[in-house]
Design a protein around this motif. Structure first.
Motif, PDB file in Angstrom:
ATOM      1  N   ARG A 110       0.803  -1.224   0.000  1.00  0.00           N
ATOM      2  CA  ARG A 110       0.000   0.000   0.000  1.00  0.00           C
ATOM      3  C   ARG A 110       0.833   1.269   0.000  1.00  0.00           C
ATOM      4  NH1 ARG A 110      -5.582  -0.728   3.451  1.00  0.00           N
ATOM      5  NH2 ARG A 110      -6.117  -2.828   2.726  1.00  0.00           N
ATOM      6  N   ARG A 111       2.109   1.134   0.276  1.00  0.00           N
ATOM      7  CA  ARG A 111       3.038   2.268   0.211  1.00  0.00           C
ATOM      8  C   ARG A 111       4.241   1.803  -0.609  1.00  0.00           C
ATOM      9  NH1 ARG A 111      -0.905   3.894   2.148  1.00  0.00           N
ATOM     10  NH2 ARG A 111      -1.240   5.362   3.869  1.00  0.00           N
ATOM     11  N   PRO A 112       4.124   1.825  -1.942  1.00  0.00           N
ATOM     12  CA  PRO A 112       5.166   1.259  -2.808  1.00  0.00           C
ATOM     13  C   PRO A 112       6.556   1.859  -2.620  1.00  0.00           C
ATOM     14  CG  PRO A 112       3.156   1.670  -4.050  1.00  0.00           C
ATOM     15  CD  PRO A 112       2.970   2.316  -2.722  1.00  0.00           C
ATOM     16  N   ASN A 113       6.627   3.059  -2.034  1.00  0.00           N
ATOM     17  CA  ASN A 113       7.940   3.674  -1.810  1.00  0.00           C
ATOM     18  C   ASN A 113       8.537   3.284  -0.458  1.00  0.00           C
ATOM     19  OD1 ASN A 113       7.916   5.062  -4.275  1.00  0.00           O
ATOM     20  ND2 ASN A 113       6.730   6.751  -3.398  1.00  0.00           N
ATOM     21  N   ALA A 114       7.786   2.557   0.335  1.00  0.00           N
ATOM     22  CA  ALA A 114       8.253   2.193   1.677  1.00  0.00           C
ATOM     23  C   ALA A 114       8.890   0.813   1.653  1.00  0.00           C
ATOM     24  CB  ALA A 114       7.090   2.213   2.667  1.00  0.00           C
ATOM     25  N   PRO A 115      10.149   0.692   2.060  1.00  0.00           N
ATOM     26  CA  PRO A 115      10.819  -0.614   2.055  1.00  0.00           C
ATOM     27  C   PRO A 115      10.421  -1.453   3.270  1.00  0.00           C
ATOM     28  CG  PRO A 115      12.322   1.046   2.875  1.00  0.00           C
ATOM     29  CD  PRO A 115      11.066   1.777   2.481  1.00  0.00           C
ATOM     30  N   VAL A 116      10.575  -2.763   3.131  1.00  0.00           N
ATOM     31  CA  VAL A 116      10.316  -3.686   4.232  1.00  0.00           C
ATOM     32  C   VAL A 116      11.223  -4.892   4.036  1.00  0.00           C
ATOM     33  CG1 VAL A 116       8.405  -4.816   2.989  1.00  0.00           C
ATOM     34  CG2 VAL A 116       8.509  -4.956   5.490  1.00  0.00           C
ATOM     35  N   THR A 117      11.607  -5.540   5.122  1.00  0.00           N
ATOM     36  CA  THR A 117      12.475  -6.714   5.025  1.00  0.00           C
ATOM     37  C   THR A 117      11.597  -7.968   4.938  1.00  0.00           C
ATOM     38  OG1 THR A 117      12.744  -6.750   7.440  1.00  0.00           O
ATOM     39  CG2 THR A 117      14.407  -5.582   6.160  1.00  0.00           C
ATOM     40  N   PHE A 118      11.752  -8.913   5.870  1.00  0.00           N
ATOM     41  CA  PHE A 118      10.997 -10.157   5.801  1.00  0.00           C
ATOM     42  C   PHE A 118       9.773 -10.174   6.709  1.00  0.00           C
ATOM     43  CE2 PHE A 118      15.210 -12.237   4.503  1.00  0.00           C
ATOM     44  CZ  PHE A 118      14.862 -12.290   3.165  1.00  0.00           C
ATOM     45  N   ALA A 119       9.337  -9.020   7.215  1.00  0.00           N
ATOM     46  CA  ALA A 119       8.090  -8.959   7.972  1.00  0.00           C
ATOM     47  C   ALA A 119       6.938  -9.372   7.061  1.00  0.00           C
ATOM     48  CB  ALA A 119       7.869  -7.548   8.515  1.00  0.00           C
ATOM     49  N   ASP A 120       5.797  -9.713   7.645  1.00  0.00           N
ATOM     50  CA  ASP A 120       4.685 -10.185   6.826  1.00  0.00           C
ATOM     51  C   ASP A 120       4.310  -9.189   5.735  1.00  0.00           C
ATOM     52  OD1 ASP A 120       4.379 -12.676   7.854  1.00  0.00           O
ATOM     53  OD2 ASP A 120       2.610 -12.230   9.059  1.00  0.00           O
ATOM     54  N   GLY A 121       4.189  -7.908   6.074  1.00  0.00           N
ATOM     55  CA  GLY A 121       3.792  -6.968   5.040  1.00  0.00           C
ATOM     56  C   GLY A 121       4.298  -5.560   5.236  1.00  0.00           C
ATOM     57  N   TYR A 122       4.473  -5.158   6.506  1.00  0.00           N
ATOM     58  CA  TYR A 122       4.855  -3.784   6.807  1.00  0.00           C
ATOM     59  C   TYR A 122       5.953  -3.783   7.865  1.00  0.00           C
ATOM     60  CZ  TYR A 122       0.912  -2.631   3.951  1.00  0.00           C
ATOM     61  OH  TYR A 122       0.072  -2.536   2.875  1.00  0.00           O
ATOM     62  N   PRO A 123       6.779  -2.742   7.881  1.00  0.00           N
ATOM     63  CA  PRO A 123       7.969  -2.775   8.743  1.00  0.00           C
ATOM     64  C   PRO A 123       7.715  -2.600  10.227  1.00  0.00           C
ATOM     65  CG  PRO A 123       7.899  -0.734   7.461  1.00  0.00           C
ATOM     66  CD  PRO A 123       6.816  -1.603   6.934  1.00  0.00           C
ATOM     67  N   PHE A 124       6.561  -2.050  10.617  1.00  0.00           N
ATOM     68  CA  PHE A 124       6.301  -1.814  12.034  1.00  0.00           C
ATOM     69  C   PHE A 124       4.886  -2.252  12.393  1.00  0.00           C
ATOM     70  CE2 PHE A 124       9.213   1.385  10.435  1.00  0.00           C
ATOM     71  CZ  PHE A 124      10.290   1.267  11.300  1.00  0.00           C
ATOM     72  N   LEU A 125       4.771  -2.945  13.517  1.00  0.00           N
ATOM     73  CA  LEU A 125       3.468  -3.298  14.072  1.00  0.00           C
ATOM     74  C   LEU A 125       3.356  -2.647  15.440  1.00  0.00           C
ATOM     75  CD1 LEU A 125       0.793  -4.829  14.270  1.00  0.00           C
ATOM     76  CD2 LEU A 125       2.075  -6.803  15.117  1.00  0.00           C
ATOM     77  N   LEU A 126       2.322  -1.835  15.617  1.00  0.00           N
ATOM     78  CA  LEU A 126       2.094  -1.134  16.873  1.00  0.00           C
ATOM     79  C   LEU A 126       0.827  -1.655  17.528  1.00  0.00           C
ATOM     80  CD1 LEU A 126       2.452   2.619  17.685  1.00  0.00           C
ATOM     81  CD2 LEU A 126       0.262   1.494  18.140  1.00  0.00           C
ATOM     82  N   THR A 127       0.909  -1.922  18.830  1.00  0.00           N
ATOM     83  CA  THR A 127      -0.264  -2.252  19.633  1.00  0.00           C
ATOM     84  C   THR A 127      -0.268  -1.348  20.857  1.00  0.00           C
ATOM     85  OG1 THR A 127       0.936  -3.967  20.853  1.00  0.00           O
ATOM     86  CG2 THR A 127      -0.273  -4.674  18.896  1.00  0.00           C
ATOM     87  N   THR A 128      -1.352  -1.396  21.629  1.00  0.00           N
ATOM     88  CA  THR A 128      -1.409  -0.586  22.840  1.00  0.00           C
ATOM     89  C   THR A 128      -1.837  -1.438  24.029  1.00  0.00           C
ATOM     90  OG1 THR A 128      -3.725   0.139  22.690  1.00  0.00           O
ATOM     91  CG2 THR A 128      -2.090   1.403  21.422  1.00  0.00           C
ATOM     92  N   GLN A 129      -1.329  -1.077  25.194  1.00  0.00           N
ATOM     93  CA  GLN A 129      -1.629  -1.828  26.415  1.00  0.00           C
ATOM     94  C   GLN A 129      -3.114  -1.752  26.752  1.00  0.00           C
ATOM     95  OE1 GLN A 129       0.545  -3.802  28.172  1.00  0.00           O
ATOM     96  NE2 GLN A 129      -1.329  -4.443  29.227  1.00  0.00           N
ATOM     97  N   ALA A 130      -3.732  -0.610  26.510  1.00  0.00           N
ATOM     98  CA  ALA A 130      -5.156  -0.449  26.827  1.00  0.00           C
ATOM     99  C   ALA A 130      -6.014  -1.398  26.005  1.00  0.00           C
ATOM    100  CB  ALA A 130      -5.585   0.998  26.588  1.00  0.00           C
TER     101      ALA A 130
END
Length: 279
Positions: free
Chosen positions: A136-156
């Motif tokens: 979805r962001r063709p200019n954004a690089p990623v290594t061997f993650a499933d699809g995107y370089p960062f996964l964010l979650t929250t404690q709440a």
């Protein structure tokens, strides 16, 4: 309470146990050292903890000069990975729908993993000649993650899930890179751009979750009762039936250092996806 970064984690090899950090450098293709290695079958198709849960029991430690040492409860010895000794050969490997040039590591690594899984396996590295972009962001690089370089979650959001889940769910089951505390549950759905410390990130899409989340990371066994997917399915199923979500996939807009305790600032909001709570 202001929002802050409460957890920071990398997974050097796709699907192995996470390493909790105090600080890390943010590159455009991920946290430094995150998912730079991947295991593949002889035909180049990647494997993961979905099919081989025992991978989640592999521990990695790194020396000051960047050499990794791997261990597993069932392995008779450890494995050392030194990038300076890797082969110059690149193999064509597949991560979901992407074909990537993966650098061959060495025969000792292939033998170690093949013995552990009792199948012919090769370990590849995301080397200098490796290239991969997000969909979805063709200019954004990623290594061997499933699809995107960062996964964010929250404690709440995890706390909210645990209020109705029949089994206690650990954050490690979701394998995030970044965990934020101080917000309301699932407020991250509406975050379009954020800043952690001095580094800016953009929310690309909700993270659709799979059976991998049902594994206990400490035992590589199912937590039972179909959790957390069973409970999440009651209130985190996207209207378009794309899947059950928890957390957000992100790309980095800038690079730099981040550390635990860094403030998290919401720079821009968006309309959140619609979910119906059936709990």
């Amino acid at each position: 309470m202001p929002f802050s970064l409460s957890e920071l984690t990398i997974y050097p090899i796709k699907s192995i146990q996470g390493i909790h950090l105090q600080h890390s450098h943010v590159d455009l293709d991920g946290l430094r050292g995150d998912r730079r290695y991947m295991l593949v079958k002889p035909d180049g198709q990647f494997i993961s903890g979905r099919e081989y849960p025992t991978l989640t029991l592999i521990r990695a430690t790194q020396t000051a000069n960047g050499i990794w040492t791997l261990s597993h409860p069932k392995a008779s010895d450890s494995l050392t990975l030194d990038e300076s000794l890797f082969s110059c050969i690149y193999l064509s490997v597949t991560v979901w729908d992407d074909t990537v040039a993966g650098q061959k590591t060495h025969n000792q690594a292939d033998a170690w993993f093949s013995e552990l899984l009792d199948k012919p396996i090769q370990l590849v590295f995301f080397g200098e000649a490796s290239r991969r972009q997000t969909h979805r962001r063709p200019n954004a690089p990623v290594t061997f993650a499933d699809g995107y370089p960062f996964l964010l979650t929250t404690q709440a959001s995890l706390d909210d899930l645990n209020k109705t889940s029949k089994m206690h769910i650990e954050m490690a089951q979701f394998r995030p890179n970044l965990v934020v505390q101080g917000n309301e549950a699932f407020a991250e759905d509406s975050w379009k751009r954020i800043r952690i410390g001095s580094v800016e990130f953009e929310n690309v899409k909700p993270c659709v979750r799979c059976i991998f989340t049902t594994l206990n990371p400490a035992t590589a066994e199912s937590v039972g009762k179909g959790e957390p997917l069973k409970t999440l399915g009651k209130f985190r199923l996207l209207d378009n039936q794309e899947g059950i979500t928890f957390g957000i996939n992100m790309v980095a807009v800038t690079t730099g250092e981040i550390q635990l305790g860094d403030s998290v600032e919401i720079l821009e909001y968006q309309e959140a996806d619609h979910y119906i709570d059936r709990r």
